[in-house]
Write a protein that holds these residues in place. Sequence first.
Motif, PDB file in Angstrom:
ATOM      1  N   LEU A  96       0.859  -1.185   0.000  1.00  0.00           N
ATOM      2  CA  LEU A  96       0.000   0.000   0.000  1.00  0.00           C
ATOM      3  C   LEU A  96       0.894   1.233   0.000  1.00  0.00           C
ATOM      4  CD1 LEU A  96      -2.798   1.435   0.428  1.00  0.00           C
ATOM      5  CD2 LEU A  96      -2.261   1.350   2.887  1.00  0.00           C
ATOM      6  N   LEU A  97       0.690   2.127  -0.970  1.00  0.00           N
ATOM      7  CA  LEU A  97       1.470   3.351  -1.071  1.00  0.00           C
ATOM      8  C   LEU A  97       0.572   4.538  -0.733  1.00  0.00           C
ATOM      9  CD1 LEU A  97       4.256   4.488  -1.835  1.00  0.00           C
ATOM     10  CD2 LEU A  97       3.445   4.698  -4.192  1.00  0.00           C
ATOM     11  N   ALA A  98       0.878   5.212   0.388  1.00  0.00           N
ATOM     12  CA  ALA A  98       0.113   6.399   0.790  1.00  0.00           C
ATOM     13  C   ALA A  98       0.808   7.641   0.259  1.00  0.00           C
ATOM     14  CB  ALA A  98       0.006   6.458   2.307  1.00  0.00           C
ATOM     15  N   CYS A  99       0.050   8.516  -0.402  1.00  0.00           N
ATOM     16  CA  CYS A  99       0.659   9.671  -1.051  1.00  0.00           C
ATOM     17  C   CYS A  99      -0.221  10.912  -0.899  1.00  0.00           C
ATOM     18  CB  CYS A  99       0.891   9.382  -2.531  1.00  0.00           C
ATOM     19  SG  CYS A  99      -0.631   9.265  -3.504  1.00  0.00           S
ATOM     20  N   PRO A 100       0.366  12.110  -1.016  1.00  0.00           N
ATOM     21  CA  PRO A 100      -0.436  13.339  -1.036  1.00  0.00           C
ATOM     22  C   PRO A 100      -1.092  13.489  -2.404  1.00  0.00           C
ATOM     23  CG  PRO A 100       1.874  13.863  -1.358  1.00  0.00           C
ATOM     24  CD  PRO A 100       1.819  12.401  -1.076  1.00  0.00           C
ATOM     25  N   PRO A 101      -2.115  14.301  -2.529  1.00  0.00           N
ATOM     26  CA  PRO A 101      -2.802  14.469  -3.821  1.00  0.00           C
ATOM     27  C   PRO A 101      -1.858  14.881  -4.951  1.00  0.00           C
ATOM     28  CG  PRO A 101      -4.082  15.466  -2.050  1.00  0.00           C
ATOM     29  CD  PRO A 101      -2.778  15.069  -1.445  1.00  0.00           C
ATOM     30  N   SER A 102      -0.859  15.707  -4.622  1.00  0.00           N
ATOM     31  CA  SER A 102       0.050  16.209  -5.655  1.00  0.00           C
ATOM     32  C   SER A 102       0.922  15.104  -6.255  1.00  0.00           C
ATOM     33  CB  SER A 102       0.941  17.308  -5.086  1.00  0.00           C
ATOM     34  OG  SER A 102       1.713  16.808  -4.002  1.00  0.00           O
ATOM     35  N   ARG A 103       1.024  13.946  -5.589  1.00  0.00           N
ATOM     36  CA  ARG A 103       1.871  12.856  -6.068  1.00  0.00           C
ATOM     37  C   ARG A 103       1.066  11.691  -6.649  1.00  0.00           C
ATOM     38  NH1 ARG A 103       7.339  13.892  -6.696  1.00  0.00           N
ATOM     39  NH2 ARG A 103       8.002  15.372  -5.090  1.00  0.00           N
ATOM     40  N   LEU A 104      -0.244  11.850  -6.716  1.00  0.00           N
ATOM     41  CA  LEU A 104      -1.076  10.741  -7.184  1.00  0.00           C
ATOM     42  C   LEU A 104      -0.698  10.311  -8.601  1.00  0.00           C
ATOM     43  CD1 LEU A 104      -3.402   8.775  -6.809  1.00  0.00           C
ATOM     44  CD2 LEU A 104      -4.973  10.585  -7.586  1.00  0.00           C
ATOM     45  N   VAL A 139      -2.818   2.275  -4.148  1.00  0.00           N
ATOM     46  CA  VAL A 139      -2.434   3.664  -3.884  1.00  0.00           C
ATOM     47  C   VAL A 139      -3.577   4.350  -3.135  1.00  0.00           C
ATOM     48  CG1 VAL A 139      -1.796   5.882  -4.902  1.00  0.00           C
ATOM     49  CG2 VAL A 139      -0.994   3.733  -5.950  1.00  0.00           C
ATOM     50  N   GLN A 140      -3.237   4.954  -1.993  1.00  0.00           N
ATOM     51  CA  GLN A 140      -4.206   5.655  -1.159  1.00  0.00           C
ATOM     52  C   GLN A 140      -3.791   7.119  -1.009  1.00  0.00           C
ATOM     53  OE1 GLN A 140      -7.243   4.596   0.836  1.00  0.00           O
ATOM     54  NE2 GLN A 140      -7.245   6.806   0.502  1.00  0.00           N
ATOM     55  N   VAL A 141      -4.685   8.040  -1.376  1.00  0.00           N
ATOM     56  CA  VAL A 141      -4.413   9.471  -1.227  1.00  0.00           C
ATOM     57  C   VAL A 141      -4.729   9.898   0.197  1.00  0.00           C
ATOM     58  CG1 VAL A 141      -5.035  11.795  -1.979  1.00  0.00           C
ATOM     59  CG2 VAL A 141      -4.843   9.944  -3.662  1.00  0.00           C
ATOM     60  N   VAL A 142      -3.793  10.640   0.828  1.00  0.00           N
ATOM     61  CA  VAL A 142      -3.985  11.190   2.168  1.00  0.00           C
ATOM     62  C   VAL A 142      -3.743  12.694   2.078  1.00  0.00           C
ATOM     63  CG1 VAL A 142      -3.237  11.142   4.571  1.00  0.00           C
ATOM     64  CG2 VAL A 142      -3.194   9.030   3.214  1.00  0.00           C
ATOM     65  N   GLU A 143      -4.795  13.455   2.330  1.00  0.00           N
ATOM     66  CA  GLU A 143      -4.742  14.903   2.133  1.00  0.00           C
ATOM     67  C   GLU A 143      -3.660  15.568   2.973  1.00  0.00           C
ATOM     68  OE1 GLU A 143      -6.444  16.678   0.031  1.00  0.00           O
ATOM     69  OE2 GLU A 143      -7.840  15.155  -0.722  1.00  0.00           O
ATOM     70  N   GLU A 144      -3.425  15.102   4.200  1.00  0.00           N
ATOM     71  CA  GLU A 144      -2.548  15.800   5.134  1.00  0.00           C
ATOM     72  C   GLU A 144      -1.061  15.542   4.904  1.00  0.00           C
ATOM     73  OE1 GLU A 144      -4.999  13.804   5.950  1.00  0.00           O
ATOM     74  OE2 GLU A 144      -6.551  15.185   6.675  1.00  0.00           O
ATOM     75  N   LEU A 145      -0.714  14.630   4.019  1.00  0.00           N
ATOM     76  CA  LEU A 145       0.695  14.272   3.848  1.00  0.00           C
ATOM     77  C   LEU A 145       1.491  15.385   3.175  1.00  0.00           C
ATOM     78  CD1 LEU A 145       0.846  10.520   2.768  1.00  0.00           C
ATOM     79  CD2 LEU A 145       1.378  11.541   4.981  1.00  0.00           C
ATOM     80  N   SER A 146       2.756  15.493   3.572  1.00  0.00           N
ATOM     81  CA  SER A 146       3.687  16.400   2.896  1.00  0.00           C
ATOM     82  C   SER A 146       3.902  15.919   1.465  1.00  0.00           C
ATOM     83  CB  SER A 146       5.026  16.418   3.640  1.00  0.00           C
ATOM     84  OG  SER A 146       6.043  16.948   2.830  1.00  0.00           O
ATOM     85  N   GLU A 147       4.059  16.858   0.540  1.00  0.00           N
ATOM     86  CA  GLU A 147       4.210  16.468  -0.862  1.00  0.00           C
ATOM     87  C   GLU A 147       5.548  15.798  -1.148  1.00  0.00           C
ATOM     88  OE1 GLU A 147       4.084  19.695  -3.504  1.00  0.00           O
ATOM     89  OE2 GLU A 147       5.874  20.716  -2.699  1.00  0.00           O
TER      90      GLU A 147
END
Length: 578
Positions: A96-104, A139-147
Motif C-alpha cells: 500500500l502506497l500512501a501519497c499526497p494528492p500532488s503525487r497521485l 495507492v491511497q491518497v492522504v490529504e494531510e501528507l507532505s508532498e
Amino acid sequence: MTQRLDRSLESLQTALERWECAVGAHPKVYQYLFPNGEDWRDLLRFKLLPHLRNGGCLIVSITGGTNTGKSTIINRLVGASVSPVRYTAAATSHPLLACPPSRLEDCMSGYLISKYQPRPVERIEDVLDSSVARDHFFVQVVEELSENHLYLDTPDIDSIEKDNWEVAEDIRAAGDVVIAVLTQEKYKDEKVISFYKEALSGGRIIFPLMNKARKRDDFAAAREQLRDFCAEVGLADPPCFVLPYDEDIDDHPAGAIPGLSVSQDLKQYLQDIDIPQVKEQVYHKTLDAMQRDMQPFIERTEQLGLDLHGTLQQATRRIDQVVDAYSPTPGEKVGVLLHEFIKQKRWRMTRMLGLAGAQILHTGKQISGKLLKRAGQESEELSPEEKIYAMNRSRLLAQTHRFLESCVDIRKQLSAPLDGAMPAQLPEQDAAIEKVLQQALGNTEESTLFREAMWEKLEAWWQEHPGQRKVIMGLDNFFIYGPTSAILLLGTVTGGFGTAELMASISYVSAPLYNALLRSDLSEWWLSIMEPWLVEQRAHFRDALEEHLAQPMFQELRALEQLMQSEDLAEIRKGVVL
C-alpha cells in the motif's frame, strides 16, 4: 555527469530486459546466471531508475515480520487509518502506497515501484484481498501528507504465505528509508535479520522501531533488544524509535512514535530529514551495491562464454576432420574433361580415332568394367559409374557416423549449466543422415569453375613440360577407349590405393602405362588437377553435414554463444564501471 549516468542506467535496463528475456528460453542457463538471492537487478529496477524520476520525493518503507504491527505504524505516520489492522498472520497481501494528492499521478504511473501495477484503493480491505493479482499494489491518497513524503506498507517479510514475503523482498529496494518494525518476539529471527542485512547492503537507510515495548526502566528491555538487532544487522548507531504497548493503540492512529536515541518522534524526524542529501546518499550507495553484486554475474557470463567457445571450436575441428577425410572418386563426366583435352593434343592418327570416340565409348566402358572387376571392388551387375557412386556413398556414410560419434563425446564433456544443451540423438537421425548422403552425392558433377581451372592447369602443364608429353601420348590410346577408362586411373590415384594394389587391379596391357605414370611426376600432377574438384565435393559434404546434423545438434549451444557475444550483454557489462 549525472545526466550521463542517468542515460547509462536507462540503456543498461533496456539491454537487460531484452537479454534476460532471450536467456529465459534456456532455463538451466538462466538459473545459473541469475541465481536466487542476487538482487542487483531489483536495485536497478526498483531503486536507481525510479530515483531518477521521483523528483526528490522520499519513500519510507514500513517493513517487518508477521504481527509486528506495520499497519499500526503506517497509520500513525500518515495520521489516518489507511491500512487495516488484523491480528492474524499474513494479513496484508499487497503493498500500500500512501501519497499526497500532488503525487497521485506519479504513483499511478507505476515507475516508483517497477514491475508492479498500481490500483487505487476503493475500500480499506483491498490490501487483504488475496484474489487480486500478485503483481498489483494499491495507492491511497492522504490529504494531510507532505508532498515530499510517500509511505509504503509491505507484506510480512517472514510470512507463512510465500507470495507475501516474495513481494516484500521484491519491493525492498523501493524505499529510501526503511522502518524496521520489531517486537520482542521478532527482533532476532533469522529471516528478519537476513532481510535487513540485504537492505543495508543495497544502500537503504534503516531506522529500527521496537513496537509493543514495555516502559519499565525507560524501555530498558527495548533498548537492549534494539542494540542486539543493530549488532546483528551491522547498523552503526542509527536513530531508534519505540512505541509503547497499548491494547487500545489502534483506536488512536494520530499518536506519536517517540524516539529513543533522538529527541524527535519518528514522524517529525522524517519531516526534518535533508531529503536531497539522503537521496544522494542512497543513490550512490545503491549504485555501488548494484555494481558490487553485478560482478559475480559478469564473471559467470565470461566463464560461460569461454566454455561455449571452447566446445563449439571443438565441434568445428571435428567437422573439419571428417570433411578432410572424405576422398571421393570422380565420375565419368570428370574423366571426359581429360579426354577432351588429350584428344586436342594427340597426333593425327589417334585424333581420327578420337573422333570416333562416341562409337567405341561402349567398348571402353566394357574394358573399364573388367578392370574394376579384377580389382575386386564391386559385383559384375553394377556399371562403373554405379560402382563409383556406391564407393563414394560408403565413404560418406563412414565419415558421417564418425562425426556423430564425436558429437557423443562432446556431449559427455558438457558440465552444468550446459549439460543437456545437446540432444543425445536427433529425433529423426537416420533420415537426417540419408539427407546428408543424398545432398553430398547429388553434387558430384564438375562445376564451371572446376572445368575452367582444370583446363587452365592442363594447358599450363602441357606448355611447361614438353619432355613429359610422351607419357601423355603413351596414355592416349588408353583414353581413346572412353572416358570411363580415365575414371579408373583417377579413382585409383585419388582413392588412396598403393602401388601394389594398383598393379593388381589392371590388365597387363595397361600396366606399362600406369608404370609410366607412377615413375613420372604425373601422379602429383593428376592429384593437383583434381584438387579443385575434391575441394568442391568436400564443401558439398560440409554444407550437407552442417544443415542436417551439425545445426540441429549444436543449435542451443550456438544460440547461447550468440547471447554471450551480443551487444546487449556488452551494454550490461558496462554497468560495472558506470
